[in-house]
Motif scaffolding. Sequence first.
Motif, PDB file in Angstrom:
ATOM      1  N   LYS A   1     -10.928   1.904  -2.678  1.00 48.29           N
ATOM      2  CA  LYS A   1     -10.054   2.839  -3.390  1.00 48.29           C
ATOM      3  C   LYS A   1     -10.261   4.306  -2.997  1.00 48.29           C
ATOM      4  O   LYS A   1     -10.433   5.169  -3.843  1.00 48.29           O
ATOM      5  CB  LYS A   1     -10.209   2.661  -4.892  1.00 48.29           C
ATOM      6  N   PRO A   2     -10.215   4.603  -1.678  1.00 51.73           N
ATOM      7  CA  PRO A   2     -10.345   6.000  -1.252  1.00 51.73           C
ATOM      8  C   PRO A   2      -9.008   6.736  -1.334  1.00 51.73           C
ATOM      9  O   PRO A   2      -7.975   6.135  -1.629  1.00 51.73           O
ATOM     10  CB  PRO A   2     -10.779   5.856   0.211  1.00 51.73           C
ATOM     11  N   LEU A   3      -9.047   8.023  -1.058  1.00 54.85           N
ATOM     12  CA  LEU A   3      -7.844   8.846  -0.864  1.00 54.85           C
ATOM     13  C   LEU A   3      -6.849   8.771  -2.026  1.00 54.85           C
ATOM     14  O   LEU A   3      -5.647   8.663  -1.824  1.00 54.85           O
ATOM     15  CB  LEU A   3      -7.147   8.441   0.445  1.00 54.85           C
ATOM     16  N   GLY A   4      -7.355   8.806  -3.249  1.00 56.77           N
ATOM     17  CA  GLY A   4      -6.483   8.826  -4.419  1.00 56.77           C
ATOM     18  C   GLY A   4      -6.087   7.468  -4.958  1.00 56.77           C
ATOM     19  O   GLY A   4      -5.420   7.381  -5.983  1.00 56.77           O
TER      20      GLY A   4
ATOM     21  N   PHE B   1      -0.614  -1.898 -10.720  1.00 57.83           N
ATOM     22  CA  PHE B   1      -0.068  -2.204  -9.392  1.00 57.83           C
ATOM     23  C   PHE B   1       0.146  -0.989  -8.500  1.00 57.83           C
ATOM     24  O   PHE B   1       0.219  -1.133  -7.282  1.00 57.83           O
ATOM     25  CB  PHE B   1       1.218  -3.027  -9.483  1.00 57.83           C
ATOM     26  N   VAL B   2       0.226   0.213  -9.062  1.00 56.27           N
ATOM     27  CA  VAL B   2       0.481   1.387  -8.230  1.00 56.27           C
ATOM     28  C   VAL B   2      -0.701   1.649  -7.290  1.00 56.27           C
ATOM     29  O   VAL B   2      -0.503   2.047  -6.135  1.00 56.27           O
ATOM     30  CB  VAL B   2       0.825   2.626  -9.090  1.00 56.27           C
ATOM     31  N   ASP B   3      -1.917   1.395  -7.750  1.00 56.14           N
ATOM     32  CA  ASP B   3      -3.066   1.572  -6.852  1.00 56.14           C
ATOM     33  C   ASP B   3      -2.988   0.588  -5.680  1.00 56.14           C
ATOM     34  O   ASP B   3      -3.340   0.929  -4.551  1.00 56.14           O
ATOM     35  CB  ASP B   3      -4.387   1.432  -7.612  1.00 56.14           C
ATOM     36  N   ASP B   4      -2.490  -0.609  -5.932  1.00 59.75           N
ATOM     37  CA  ASP B   4      -2.341  -1.592  -4.850  1.00 59.75           C
ATOM     38  C   ASP B   4      -1.225  -1.197  -3.888  1.00 59.75           C
ATOM     39  O   ASP B   4      -1.320  -1.454  -2.687  1.00 59.75           O
ATOM     40  CB  ASP B   4      -2.076  -2.984  -5.427  1.00 59.75           C
TER      41      ASP B   4
ATOM     42  N   TYR C   1      -1.444   2.752   2.753  1.00 58.73           N
ATOM     43  CA  TYR C   1      -2.488   3.192   3.687  1.00 58.73           C
ATOM     44  C   TYR C   1      -2.758   2.114   4.733  1.00 58.73           C
ATOM     45  O   TYR C   1      -2.949   2.415   5.916  1.00 58.73           O
ATOM     46  CB  TYR C   1      -3.774   3.534   2.943  1.00 58.73           C
ATOM     47  N   ALA C   2      -2.799   0.861   4.306  1.00 60.90           N
ATOM     48  CA  ALA C   2      -3.036  -0.242   5.244  1.00 60.90           C
ATOM     49  C   ALA C   2      -1.895  -0.333   6.259  1.00 60.90           C
ATOM     50  O   ALA C   2      -2.134  -0.555   7.453  1.00 60.90           O
ATOM     51  CB  ALA C   2      -3.199  -1.554   4.488  1.00 60.90           C
ATOM     52  N   LEU C   3      -0.659  -0.143   5.806  1.00 62.62           N
ATOM     53  CA  LEU C   3       0.496  -0.155   6.705  1.00 62.62           C
ATOM     54  C   LEU C   3       0.381   0.957   7.748  1.00 62.62           C
ATOM     55  O   LEU C   3       0.594   0.720   8.943  1.00 62.62           O
ATOM     56  CB  LEU C   3       1.799   0.006   5.911  1.00 62.62           C
ATOM     57  N   LEU C   4       0.043   2.152   7.306  1.00 55.70           N
ATOM     58  CA  LEU C   4      -0.091   3.278   8.237  1.00 55.70           C
ATOM     59  C   LEU C   4      -1.191   3.009   9.266  1.00 55.70           C
ATOM     60  O   LEU C   4      -1.014   3.298  10.460  1.00 55.70           O
ATOM     61  CB  LEU C   4      -0.368   4.571   7.470  1.00 55.70           C
ATOM     62  N   CYS C   5      -2.295   2.459   8.818  1.00 55.07           N
ATOM     63  CA  CYS C   5      -3.391   2.137   9.752  1.00 55.07           C
ATOM     64  C   CYS C   5      -2.993   1.025  10.711  1.00 55.07           C
ATOM     65  O   CYS C   5      -3.280   1.096  11.906  1.00 55.07           O
ATOM     66  CB  CYS C   5      -4.644   1.737   8.975  1.00 55.07           C
TER      67      CYS C   5
END
Length: 161
Positions: A116-119, A133-136, A142-146
């Motif tokens: 749970k980094p970066l907010g 669910f918003v944290d997910d 973030y996973a998509l961008l990576c």
Amino acid sequence: MNALKFFLGTGCYSGLFPKTPGTAGSFVMLFPLYFILQLNSTWLILLIVTVSCLICIWVAGYFEEKYDKDPGLLVMDEWAGQSLTFLTIGLTGNPEDHIIILLTGFVLFRFFDLLKPLGVKKMQDMPGGWGIFVDDLLAGLYALLCLKTLIFVWPNIFGMV
């Protein structure tokens, strides 16, 4: 009605895995995603994310009342985040490359969801079941961008050449 909420909220019971229900729920979601991604339909992935979020909103009160705030067995939020990880990813070519893409996206999503980094952690504090669910979704973004970055930088590894 509660039985339906339990079935859907636990991701067709994948959230009942004893030790790591979120990881199990995310992993189970890879199976339908494997087939859906071969259709190269961003809209279908977006529909899955949206429906997963709506289900999560619908069942959140039941799970929080019966179990706890954001209980581990509620994995519909993981389904939404894991699906978002693959929003603009299409699978073409070699099936072995598909597995590499799916597993990389899975690991990236679990990384952001667990640490749970970066907010991402801050999103859990949202009221009314939204934080469930918003944290997910943010972890999935973030996973998509990576994942997109990895595919761009090393296309050979992912069979994108």
